[in-house]
Write an enzyme that holds these catalytic residues in place. Structure first.
Site, short mmCIF file in Angstrom:
data_model
loop_
_atom_site.label_atom_id
_atom_site.label_comp_id
_atom_site.label_asym_id
_atom_site.label_seq_id
_atom_site.Cartn_x
_atom_site.Cartn_y
_atom_site.Cartn_z
N ASN A 273 1.20 -1.13 0.24
CA ASN A 273 0.45 0.10 0.16
C ASN A 273 0.88 0.86 0.19
O ASN A 273 1.58 1.50 0.32
CB ASN A 273 -0.52 0.32 1.14
CG ASN A 273 -1.65 1.33 1.59
OD1 ASN A 273 -1.43 1.97 2.12
ND2 ASN A 273 -2.70 1.55 0.92
N VAL A 274 0.62 2.28 -0.70
CA VAL A 274 0.68 3.73 -0.86
C VAL A 274 0.19 4.73 -0.31
O VAL A 274 -1.02 5.15 -1.14
CB VAL A 274 1.75 4.30 -2.04
CG1 VAL A 274 2.31 5.01 -1.82
CG2 VAL A 274 2.55 2.92 -2.80
N ILE B 174 -1.08 8.54 1.90
CA ILE B 174 -0.42 9.50 2.54
C ILE B 174 -0.48 9.99 3.88
O ILE B 174 -2.27 9.65 3.90
CB ILE B 174 -1.11 11.17 1.54
CG1 ILE B 174 -0.18 11.11 -0.03
CG2 ILE B 174 -0.25 12.05 2.50
CD1 ILE B 174 -0.28 12.16 -0.76
N TYR B 175 0.26 9.90 4.64
CA TYR B 175 -0.38 9.77 6.18
C TYR B 175 0.73 10.76 6.86
O TYR B 175 1.38 11.22 6.57
CB TYR B 175 0.40 8.60 6.98
CG TYR B 175 -1.05 7.86 6.75
CD1 TYR B 175 -2.44 7.48 6.93
CD2 TYR B 175 -0.60 6.42 5.20
CE1 TYR B 175 -2.65 5.77 6.41
CE2 TYR B 175 -0.89 5.45 4.53
CZ TYR B 175 -2.34 5.57 4.90
OH TYR B 175 -2.77 4.04 4.37
N ARG B 176 0.30 12.06 7.95
CA ARG B 176 1.06 12.87 9.02
C ARG B 176 1.76 12.31 9.42
O ARG B 176 1.62 11.11 10.17
CB ARG B 176 -0.01 14.29 9.20
CG ARG B 176 -0.83 13.13 10.31
CD ARG B 176 -1.67 14.23 11.03
NE ARG B 176 -2.06 14.43 11.94
CZ ARG B 176 -2.93 15.05 12.72
NH1 ARG B 176 -4.26 15.60 12.16
NH2 ARG B 176 -2.79 14.94 14.23
N GLU C 164 -0.72 1.81 -6.18
CA GLU C 164 -0.63 2.75 -6.24
C GLU C 164 0.19 3.53 -7.04
O GLU C 164 -0.17 4.18 -8.18
CB GLU C 164 -0.51 3.85 -5.06
CG GLU C 164 -1.63 3.42 -4.12
CD GLU C 164 -1.81 2.76 -3.41
OE1 GLU C 164 -0.90 1.41 -3.67
OE2 GLU C 164 -2.68 2.67 -2.30
N GLU D 26 -5.59 20.78 10.02
CA GLU D 26 -6.13 19.88 8.80
C GLU D 26 -6.73 21.27 8.03
O GLU D 26 -7.18 21.83 8.41
CB GLU D 26 -6.81 18.79 9.71
CG GLU D 26 -6.06 18.01 10.21
CD GLU D 26 -5.38 16.83 9.18
OE1 GLU D 26 -5.50 17.26 8.44
OE2 GLU D 26 -4.63 16.12 9.30
#
Ligand code: ZN
Lengths: 502, 77
Positions: free
Chosen positions: A184-185, A187-189, A248, A296
């Site tokens: 899995n690719v 985007i996480y902070r 992805e 956010e």
């Protein structure tokens, strides 16, 4: 490039110019050069302090959502020699250039371009040995210090730390670590929590959340690779909701129409060979640490939570690497531009399956908390049924909070037209409030976190058996491609005049 | 720097993470990390971010309070 590859690229049926751009851009560096050639990337001319200078400049650049430039900082006080890029996807013109369009391309044109790229199932992935991959030009195996490696800074004044907001994180199913398909690719902070530790925020519904739960439950290692400064197609397309078993990398290469070069990370993940920096790390089982607040995308701070921690196990980076980050906060920001079209397009595709009358979907606003849908009105109340269906689409389920329905003669990306529809076609009792619906937890308008009300405003035309007020016959101004082309001619003439004056 | 700007933990809880220097080696700023509340800060930041009294009340952390746990880890006892 081999002939097979060229044939595959043609299957995506891109314009010649889109293909030319796709083949030229293989990395963030290539894209920054390309943007600079078009006046869309500026190198900040003065020395800056990490705070508050960087966020001040990022906010100012973000004000122009259509034409704002990317920013490159190469003189950050206390970080001599370090480079930081911001706003790479910060304007629709930057996205237009990436997709092979000229300056002056409208948001609606970009929307239809993204739709037209769907359907290709020919991933364009190449493999590069580790010793030939630019990402591995420099290797660090011990004595990590994230605050030294990256020019980190506080994005918003009350953030709990110096966030990494634009990383593509690669992970593999802890129960099936050899399966490329289950990689899995996302985007996480990421919040650095010391020299070699960071928290990563996910929720159970996300791929990463599922993997963390599985790894801790069955005591399996969870390794990840945090890629920074990536090919611009990754940030643009890797966040688009797709099925769990699709890669992805494959998806981004298909959508972009250009090959992505993959190599191995030091801990066995597939990573982009041409990215700037990769941080390899492993989940610290059972550990939770204070994470947040963080400004956010709704424009408010998400509060302090106890989040899972990862420990750095290795770092690779290119020579003179560029750390790419993003400004997120009260809109309009790069985050809104980056994800807006890829939020809109899947909602459109889902709706179109049941309602071919749907013309376009604009869900640019705060990840689709407000959406505007244009639809060919068939009979009185028809648009409301379409709106109800939109609430049941995968993204609509949690995000579409306010929906404005307009006719097909209204461009939902042109807010002046939308306001015309609201002003002349909406009756005060022509709205629906759907109470107590699911809602994202960070929406400040929720009744309780995770639950709140939805609003549908029907701003479509009156149709039988509606009663119609006096003087309701609508003027039909000339429209269509002819007028679109004339608008561009006028814009070009203006630019020419401006160029002549400067 | 006498205490954490966010939770007021004492200096002993605050760790130096990195010293930013200019090309000549002169110290420009220092990054600290609070081991009690995980706050990171740089001593060159505006006071609104790094002075407890000037920080908005919502942005402080009370170490006696229970904060929500993201995906609570399995209990192994
Ligand atoms: Zn503290």
């Amino acid at each position: 490039m081999g002939t097979n590859q060229t044939a595959a690229i043609k299957d995506v049926s891109l314009s010649d110019n889109a293909l030319k751009v796709a083949q030229r851009i293989g990395s963030l560096r290539d894209f920054l050069d390309f943007l600079a050639e078009h006046g869309q990337c500026i190198t900040w001319p003065e020395a800056v302090l990490p705070e508050p200078d960087i966020r001040d400049i990022a906010v100012a650049a973000g004000r122009d959502a259509m034409n704002g430039p990317a920013l490159l900082f190469d003189d950050i006080k206390g970080y001599p020699g370090k480079r930081l890029a911001l706003g790479v996807h910060g304007s629709f013109t930057n996205l237009a250039l990436l997709l092979g369009h000229p300056k002056g391309t409208t948001i609606k044109e970009l929307f239809y371009d993204i739709i037209s790229r769907w359907g290709s199932d020919k991933p364009l992935l190449e493999r590069v040995p580790m010793d030939q991959a630019p990402i591995h030009e420099n290797r660090i195996d011990s004595n990590f210090n994230l605050y030294d490696l990256l020019p980190l800074y506080r994005i918003n004044e009350y953030d709990g730390g110096f966030y990494i907001g634009k990383a593509n994180v690669v992970s593999r199913d802890p129960h099936d670590p050899d399966n490329f398909g289950k990689q899995n690719v996302g985007i996480y902070r990421i919040q650095p929590q010391g020299k070699d530790i960071f928290t990563l925020l996910s929720v159970p519904a996300h791929d990463m959340g599922r993997m963390i739960i599985a790894a801790e439950k069955d005591d399996k290692p969870l390794k990840i690779a945090v890629m920074l400064g990536n090919h611009p197609a990754m940030a643009m397309f890797a966040a688009t909701p797709i099925g769990y078993d699709e890669s992805e990398f494959a998806y981004a290469s298909q959508m972009m129409g250009s090959p992505l070069r993959l190599t191995d990370s030091g801990n066995g993940m597939d990573i982009l060979a041409d990215s700037e920096i990769v941080i390899e790390a492993e989940l610290i089982h059972g550990s939770r640490q204070y994470e947040g607040p963080f400004g956010e995308f709704p424009g408010s701070y998400s509060g302090v939570r106890m989040a899972p921690q990862f420990k750095v196990t290795g770092i690779s980076h290119r020579d003179n690497p560029i750390f790419e980050n993003i400004y997120i906060g009260k809109g309009w920001t790069e985050h809104d531009t980056l994800i807006g079209l890829n939020t809109s397009a899947p909602i459109y595709a889902k709706l179109k399956e049941d309602f071919p009358e749907v013309e376009a979907v604009n869900a640019l606003y705060q990840h689709g908390l407000t959406g505007i849908i244009s639809v060919k009105n068939r009979f009185s109340g028809f648009a409301k049924s379409v709106a109800m269906r939109a609430l049941g689409t995968p993204h609509g389920l949690m995000y579409l909070k306010n929906l404005i329905m307009v006719d097909d003669d209204v461009d939902p990306f042109d807010l002046n037209q939308v306001m015309w529809a609201l002003s002349t076609r909406t009756r005060a009792d022509d709205i629906i409030v759907v109470p107590n619906m699911p809602m994202i937890i960070i929406d400040p308008a929720a009744e309780v976190p995770g639950k709140g009300h939805r609003l549908i405003i029907d701003a479509t035309s009156f149709m039988p058996p509606d009663k119609v007020g006096a003087d309701a016959q609508i003027v039909s101004p000339p429209g269509g491609p002819k007028i679109d082309a004339l608008a561009k001619v006028i814009q070009a003439l203006q630019q020419e005049q401006q160029g002549g004056q400067s | 720097m006498n205490s954490c700007p966010r939770c007021q933990s004492e200096q002993s809880a605050c760790r130096v993470e990195h010293e930013g220097r200019d090309a000549q080696g002169e110290l420009v700023w220092t990054v600290y990390y609070c081991t009690a509340c995980s706050f990171t800060w740089r001593d060159s930041e505006p006071e609104e971010s790094i002075v407890y009294a000037k920080r908005d009340a919502f942005s402080r952390v009370d170490l006696n309070k229970q904060y929500p746990v993201v995906m609570p880890p399995p209990n192994r006892d």
